[in-house]
Design a protein around this motif. Sequence first.
Motif, PDB file in Angstrom:
ATOM      1  N   ASP A  46       6.063  -6.880   6.159  1.00 12.17           N
ATOM      2  CA  ASP A  46       5.498  -5.904   5.235  1.00 12.17           C
ATOM      3  C   ASP A  46       4.108  -6.378   4.844  1.00 12.17           C
ATOM      4  N   GLN A  72       1.241   7.071   3.759  1.00  6.69           N
ATOM      5  CA  GLN A  72       0.255   6.209   4.398  1.00  6.69           C
ATOM      6  C   GLN A  72      -1.117   6.463   3.795  1.00  6.69           C
ATOM      7  N   GLN A 107      -2.755  -0.886  11.307  1.00  5.56           N
ATOM      8  CA  GLN A 107      -1.848  -0.063  12.107  1.00  5.56           C
ATOM      9  C   GLN A 107      -2.333   0.182  13.531  1.00  5.56           C
ATOM     10  N   SER A 119       0.806  -1.219   0.000  1.00  6.27           N
ATOM     11  CA  SER A 119       0.000   0.000   0.000  1.00  6.27           C
ATOM     12  C   SER A 119       0.837   1.265   0.000  1.00  6.27           C
ATOM     13  N   LYS A 120       1.938   1.291   0.746  1.00  4.01           N
ATOM     14  CA  LYS A 120       2.737   2.518   0.785  1.00  4.01           C
ATOM     15  C   LYS A 120       3.381   2.793  -0.574  1.00  4.01           C
ATOM     16  N   ASP A 127      -3.169   1.060   5.054  1.00  9.87           N
ATOM     17  CA  ASP A 127      -2.237   0.920   6.174  1.00  9.87           C
ATOM     18  C   ASP A 127      -2.972   0.987   7.503  1.00  9.87           C
TER      19      ASP A 127
END
Length: 197
Positions: free
Chosen positions: A92, A41, A49, A33-34, A45
Amino acid sequence: MISGQDWPLRSADEIVKFFEKHSGVNFVQYWDSKNHGNHKQNNLDKRNQIYFPIKFIGPKPWQKIIKRGWVELTGGYNRTWKIFERKQLGVDFYFGSQWWALTGETVEWIINYLGQHEDYYIFYKNTVCPDESFFQTLVMRSPYADKKTDYLTYLHFSEGANSPDILRASDFPQAKESGCLVMRKVDMDVDDFFVSR
């Protein structure tokens, strides 16, 4: 991986032959995603998170309101205040469509991994939309990460929609020509075309 609202676009024999022809290939969509968001973000995320209490997660209006309030309190969808960041797994995360077809080898690797890493399963109990990250992240951690193509489900999203459209008879020809194996969503109460097929 299919749902009760999927409709086959090929015969059972054609589907078997397709997978025989593509033996050893994982059909799964995923992205970091990043990277997908230019290293910034985003709301994908956020799903992993912060800690989401299980009672907050669900389709009821009060759950949606509380969950949205919790997201805003912790910094909003595009950032998270440090104080609210939960302890991460040290992996990740990857995200993508929940509709996939994985090889036996990949599934066996996943089962073995989960047997040795209970913390992974426990972590995802308090995330949002885990079906759009749980398996994608595991595939990317596996030795089969490079054996991937896109998913095999035909979907159509209206602009701005969070869920795919309910497809009708008029959508069937385009879905059939897409090369996908199944289409979703169909609802026989909306279009009885699928009852007679």
